[in-house]
Scaffold this active site. Structure first.
Site, PDB file in Angstrom:
ATOM      1  N   GLN A 117       2.991 -17.991 -34.725  1.00  0.00           N
ATOM      2  CA  GLN A 117       1.821 -18.006 -34.649  1.00  0.00           C
ATOM      3  C   GLN A 117       1.220 -17.068 -33.777  1.00  0.00           C
ATOM      4  OE1 GLN A 117       0.404 -22.449 -33.727  1.00  0.00           O
ATOM      5  NE2 GLN A 117       2.436 -22.470 -33.185  1.00  0.00           N
ATOM      6  N   ASN A 118       2.014 -16.360 -33.135  1.00  0.00           N
ATOM      7  CA  ASN A 118       1.685 -15.298 -32.036  1.00  0.00           C
ATOM      8  C   ASN A 118       1.263 -13.859 -32.892  1.00  0.00           C
ATOM      9  OD1 ASN A 118       2.356 -17.247 -30.290  1.00  0.00           O
ATOM     10  ND2 ASN A 118       4.474 -16.106 -29.727  1.00  0.00           N
ATOM     11  N   VAL A 119       0.206 -13.375 -32.323  1.00  0.00           N
ATOM     12  CA  VAL A 119      -0.230 -11.872 -32.818  1.00  0.00           C
ATOM     13  C   VAL A 119       0.441 -10.871 -32.415  1.00  0.00           C
ATOM     14  CG1 VAL A 119      -2.570 -13.030 -33.537  1.00  0.00           C
ATOM     15  CG2 VAL A 119      -2.193 -11.872 -31.205  1.00  0.00           C
ATOM     16  N   HIS A 135      -0.894 -16.183 -37.942  1.00  0.00           N
ATOM     17  CA  HIS A 135      -2.186 -15.973 -37.572  1.00  0.00           C
ATOM     18  C   HIS A 135      -2.491 -14.376 -37.287  1.00  0.00           C
ATOM     19  CE1 HIS A 135      -2.396 -20.131 -35.600  1.00  0.00           C
ATOM     20  NE2 HIS A 135      -2.686 -20.159 -36.961  1.00  0.00           N
ATOM     21  N   CYS A 143     -10.583  -3.529 -42.235  1.00  0.00           N
ATOM     22  CA  CYS A 143     -11.951  -3.196 -42.785  1.00  0.00           C
ATOM     23  C   CYS A 143     -12.898  -4.127 -43.264  1.00  0.00           C
ATOM     24  CB  CYS A 143     -12.373  -2.021 -43.506  1.00  0.00           C
ATOM     25  SG  CYS A 143     -13.717  -1.455 -43.850  1.00  0.00           S
ATOM     26  N   GLY A 203       7.622 -23.527 -28.006  1.00  0.00           N
ATOM     27  CA  GLY A 203       6.570 -23.017 -27.271  1.00  0.00           C
ATOM     28  C   GLY A 203       5.061 -23.040 -27.938  1.00  0.00           C
TER      29      GLY A 203
HETATM   30  C1  BJW Z   1       6.097 -23.045 -22.827  1.00  0.00           C
HETATM   31  C2  BJW Z   1       6.398 -21.911 -21.893  1.00  0.00           C
HETATM   32  C3  BJW Z   1       7.816 -21.424 -21.826  1.00  0.00           C
HETATM   33  C4  BJW Z   1       4.248 -22.724 -21.981  1.00  0.00           C
HETATM   34  N1  BJW Z   1       8.850 -22.027 -22.497  1.00  0.00           N
HETATM   35  N2  BJW Z   1       7.342 -23.593 -23.501  1.00  0.00           N
HETATM   36  C5  BJW Z   1      -7.897 -30.903 -38.110  1.00  0.00           C
HETATM   37  C6  BJW Z   1      -6.973 -30.590 -38.946  1.00  0.00           C
HETATM   38  C7  BJW Z   1      -6.861 -29.210 -39.764  1.00  0.00           C
HETATM   39  C8  BJW Z   1      -7.450 -28.456 -39.066  1.00  0.00           C
HETATM   40  C9  BJW Z   1      -8.591 -28.662 -38.154  1.00  0.00           C
HETATM   41  C10 BJW Z   1      -8.699 -29.782 -37.684  1.00  0.00           C
HETATM   42  N3  BJW Z   1      -9.486 -29.848 -36.958  1.00  0.00           N
HETATM   43  C11 BJW Z   1     -10.031 -28.611 -36.597  1.00  0.00           C
HETATM   44  C12 BJW Z   1      -9.399 -27.657 -37.502  1.00  0.00           C
HETATM   45  C13 BJW Z   1      -9.503 -26.416 -37.674  1.00  0.00           C
HETATM   46  C14 BJW Z   1      -8.683 -25.356 -36.658  1.00  0.00           C
HETATM   47  C15 BJW Z   1      -7.901 -26.419 -35.660  1.00  0.00           C
HETATM   48  O1  BJW Z   1      -6.871 -26.451 -35.862  1.00  0.00           O
HETATM   49  N4  BJW Z   1      -8.520 -26.657 -34.691  1.00  0.00           N
HETATM   50  C16 BJW Z   1      -7.688 -27.283 -33.760  1.00  0.00           C
HETATM   51  C17 BJW Z   1      -7.812 -26.705 -32.219  1.00  0.00           C
HETATM   52  C18 BJW Z   1      -8.034 -28.982 -33.723  1.00  0.00           C
HETATM   53  N5  BJW Z   1      -7.829 -24.409 -37.556  1.00  0.00           N
HETATM   54  C19 BJW Z   1      -8.576 -23.613 -37.875  1.00  0.00           C
HETATM   55  O2  BJW Z   1      -9.363 -23.146 -37.787  1.00  0.00           O
HETATM   56  C20 BJW Z   1      -7.432 -22.670 -38.901  1.00  0.00           C
HETATM   57  N6  BJW Z   1      -7.928 -22.443 -40.117  1.00  0.00           N
HETATM   58  C21 BJW Z   1      -8.141 -23.422 -41.175  1.00  0.00           C
HETATM   59  O3  BJW Z   1      -7.967 -24.298 -40.769  1.00  0.00           O
HETATM   60  O4  BJW Z   1      -8.967 -22.771 -42.221  1.00  0.00           O
HETATM   61  C22 BJW Z   1      -9.502 -23.935 -43.176  1.00  0.00           C
HETATM   62  C23 BJW Z   1      -9.910 -23.123 -44.183  1.00  0.00           C
HETATM   63  C24 BJW Z   1      -9.617 -23.140 -45.510  1.00  0.00           C
HETATM   64  C25 BJW Z   1      -9.832 -22.489 -46.665  1.00  0.00           C
HETATM   65  C26 BJW Z   1     -10.904 -21.728 -46.466  1.00  0.00           C
HETATM   66  C27 BJW Z   1     -11.442 -21.397 -44.959  1.00  0.00           C
HETATM   67  C28 BJW Z   1     -10.954 -22.002 -43.992  1.00  0.00           C
HETATM   68  C29 BJW Z   1      -7.281 -21.373 -38.279  1.00  0.00           C
HETATM   69  C30 BJW Z   1      -6.624 -21.334 -36.949  1.00  0.00           C
HETATM   70  C31 BJW Z   1      -6.741 -20.034 -36.125  1.00  0.00           C
HETATM   71  C32 BJW Z   1      -6.077 -20.127 -34.800  1.00  0.00           C
HETATM   72  N7  BJW Z   1      -6.396 -18.890 -34.387  1.00  0.00           N
HETATM   73  C33 BJW Z   1      -5.865 -18.480 -32.846  1.00  0.00           C
HETATM   74  C34 BJW Z   1      -6.311 -17.234 -32.354  1.00  0.00           C
HETATM   75  C35 BJW Z   1      -5.319 -16.059 -33.186  1.00  0.00           C
HETATM   76  C36 BJW Z   1      -5.673 -15.039 -32.977  1.00  0.00           C
HETATM   77  C37 BJW Z   1      -5.643 -14.429 -31.490  1.00  0.00           C
HETATM   78  O5  BJW Z   1      -4.519 -14.576 -31.021  1.00  0.00           O
HETATM   79  O6  BJW Z   1      -6.387 -13.706 -30.864  1.00  0.00           O
HETATM   80  O7  BJW Z   1      -4.376 -18.722 -32.933  1.00  0.00           O
HETATM   81  S1  BJW Z   1      -6.391 -19.881 -31.643  1.00  0.00           S
HETATM   82  C38 BJW Z   1      -4.786 -19.945 -30.733  1.00  0.00           C
HETATM   83  O8  BJW Z   1      -4.214 -21.461 -30.792  1.00  0.00           O
HETATM   84  C39 BJW Z   1      -3.807 -18.678 -31.524  1.00  0.00           C
HETATM   85  C40 BJW Z   1      -2.427 -19.518 -31.493  1.00  0.00           C
HETATM   86  O9  BJW Z   1      -1.716 -18.858 -32.445  1.00  0.00           O
HETATM   87  C41 BJW Z   1      -2.888 -21.143 -31.737  1.00  0.00           C
HETATM   88  C42 BJW Z   1      -1.888 -22.056 -31.512  1.00  0.00           C
HETATM   89  O10 BJW Z   1      -1.717 -21.908 -29.738  1.00  0.00           O
HETATM   90  P1  BJW Z   1      -0.249 -21.976 -29.421  1.00  0.00           P
HETATM   91  O11 BJW Z   1       0.637 -20.956 -29.711  1.00  0.00           O
HETATM   92  O12 BJW Z   1       0.310 -23.562 -29.431  1.00  0.00           O
HETATM   93  O13 BJW Z   1      -0.320 -21.944 -27.800  1.00  0.00           O
HETATM   94  P2  BJW Z   1      -0.847 -23.144 -26.697  1.00  0.00           P
HETATM   95  O14 BJW Z   1      -1.244 -22.293 -25.670  1.00  0.00           O
HETATM   96  O15 BJW Z   1      -1.730 -24.043 -27.283  1.00  0.00           O
HETATM   97  O16 BJW Z   1       0.536 -23.626 -26.331  1.00  0.00           O
HETATM   98  C43 BJW Z   1       1.578 -23.381 -25.566  1.00  0.00           C
HETATM   99  C44 BJW Z   1       2.928 -24.100 -25.609  1.00  0.00           C
HETATM  100  O17 BJW Z   1       3.754 -23.588 -24.843  1.00  0.00           O
HETATM  101  C45 BJW Z   1       2.340 -25.330 -24.667  1.00  0.00           C
HETATM  102  O18 BJW Z   1       2.822 -26.648 -25.324  1.00  0.00           O
HETATM  103  C46 BJW Z   1       2.934 -25.029 -23.328  1.00  0.00           C
HETATM  104  O19 BJW Z   1       3.555 -26.485 -22.737  1.00  0.00           O
HETATM  105  C47 BJW Z   1       4.159 -24.027 -23.942  1.00  0.00           C
HETATM  106  N8  BJW Z   1       4.863 -23.264 -22.815  1.00  0.00           N
HETATM  107  N9  BJW Z   1       5.126 -21.479 -21.402  1.00  0.00           N
HETATM  108  C48 BJW Z   1       8.499 -23.165 -23.322  1.00  0.00           C
HETATM  109  N10 BJW Z   1       7.917 -20.442 -20.898  1.00  0.00           N
HETATM  110 ZN    ZN Z   2     -13.613   0.372 -44.950  1.00  0.00          ZN
END
Ligand code: BJW
Ligand code: ZN
Length: 255
Positions: A117-119, A135, A143, A203
């Site tokens: 999921q990391n960028v 992601h 663009c 993670g």
């Molecule tokens: C360690 C550690 C160490 C720390 N060792 N461990 C219900 C069902 C389905 C969908 C939804 C829903 N409710 C809402 C939604 C929509 C939404 C969603 O899921 N929201 C939730 C928050 C509820 N999803 C979306 O909007 C997605 N799109 C979508 O659903 O589209 C539908 C659609 C269909 C057709 C047409 C149009 C639309 C898109 C989601 C995009 C997420 N984007 C981001 C930003 C990306 C760009 C950027 O980086 O700038 O992605 S948000 C952010 O969260 C980023 C991450 O990839 C993502 C996940 O986070 P991650 O990686 O899990 O990090 P953390 O910080 O949450 O967790 C870190 C973990 O590591 C922790 O557990 C720590 O304990 C652990 N840790 N250090 C081991 N050293």
């Molecule tokens: Zn262009």
């Protein structure tokens, strides 16, 4: 599920090693926690980006429409951070796991698919080859007019916001809230999850969908689940082995 408590960790590590030794098709799902020890901030939890910034101001298409310069300033800052850090032992262990499974492969199937999921590009820099960025990638720009996508690794990008040759604004080629994942990437991740024997989840808080549904897709298709995380997550009760601690400490022990 094999126990979580500190005294159980050595046997859990052995159990995870045994599971890994039994399989030849693995999906790894990583999240921000895998890059935390490199110095890349996570999103949720202490020190997380969403403790400091509101996602609706920076990580939605509406936010970009309202204030592209503000969004770009945030991505520029993150690009600088990512450019300045190095892969950590967790990234390197996953690259090593891919190399070992490839070396031992007897069938012409991809033995390991790393779905992140990391960028950032730390998995690639550590040597991982089969990487799917659910992601998007912070080094790619798209663009908003002609749709053209290209890598641009300049740090910092200047001036902001950057503009395409066609005159339209460029945006980071990442997936913001409310946006669909790239269909080819998502389909490849689902296909790998359905075909794997083991899913290793590292993670991620497993809160963001649809990425968080991949382990369930793999479990439904009969795979085993190993989770490596500093803290428990909604997936923990479903894991065959749950290793609680830092990915950079635990993953090298699995090899
Ligand atoms: C360690 C550690 C160490 C720390 N060792 N461990 C219900 C069902 C389905 C969908 C939804 C829903 N409710 C809402 C939604 C929509 C939404 C969603 O899921 N929201 C939730 C928050 C509820 N999803 C979306 O909007 C997605 N799109 C979508 O659903 O589209 C539908 C659609 C269909 C057709 C047409 C149009 C639309 C898109 C989601 C995009 C997420 N984007 C981001 C930003 C990306 C760009 C950027 O980086 O700038 O992605 S948000 C952010 O969260 C980023 C991450 O990839 C993502 C996940 O986070 P991650 O990686 O899990 O990090 P953390 O910080 O949450 O967790 C870190 C973990 O590591 C922790 O557990 C720590 O304990 C652990 N840790 N250090 C081991 N050293
Ligand atoms: Zn262009």
């Amino acid at each position: 599920m094999i126990g979580l408590s500190a005294e159980c960790q050595p046997s859990s590590v052995s159990a995870a090693r045994r599971l890994l030794a039994e399989v030849s098709r693995v999906v790894v799902l990583t999240g921000a926690g895998v890059s935390e020890e490199s110095g890349v901030p996570t999103f949720r939890g202490p020190g997380g980006l969403w403790r400091q910034f509101r996602p609706e101001d920076l990580a939605t298409p509406e936010a970009f429409g309202r204030d592209p310069r503000l969004v770009w300033e945030w991505y520029n800052w993150r690009r600088e951070k990512i450019a300045a850090v190095e892969p950590n032992p967790a990234h390197r262990a996953l690259a090593e796991l891919e190399a070992r499974l490839k070396a031992g492969a007897t069938a012409p199937v991809r033995p390991l698919t790393l779905v992140t999921q990391n960028v950032d590009d730390l998995h690639e820099r550590a040597g991982s080859r089969s990487v799917l960025h659910l992601h998007g990638e912070i080094w790619r720009l798209r663009c908003t007019g002609c749709g053209r996508e290209d890598y641009d690794r300049r740090v910092p990008l200047d001036p902001l916001p950057p503009v395409c040759a066609c005159g339209s604004l460029l945006r980071p080629a990442v997936v913001w809230f409310g946006e669909a994942l790239a269909p080819d990437t998502w389909d490849a991740a689902v296909g790998a999850a359905q075909a794997c024997e083991l899913v290793l989840v590292v993670g991620t808080s497993a809160l963001v969908y649809p990425a968080a549904s991949l382990p369930a897709i793999a479990l439904q298709a009969g795979a085993r689940l190993i989770e490596v995380n500093r803290d428990p997550t909604p997936l923990t009760p479903r894991a065959d082995v749950s290793l609680q601690g830092k990915a950079g400490d635990l993953l090298p022990q699995l090899l």
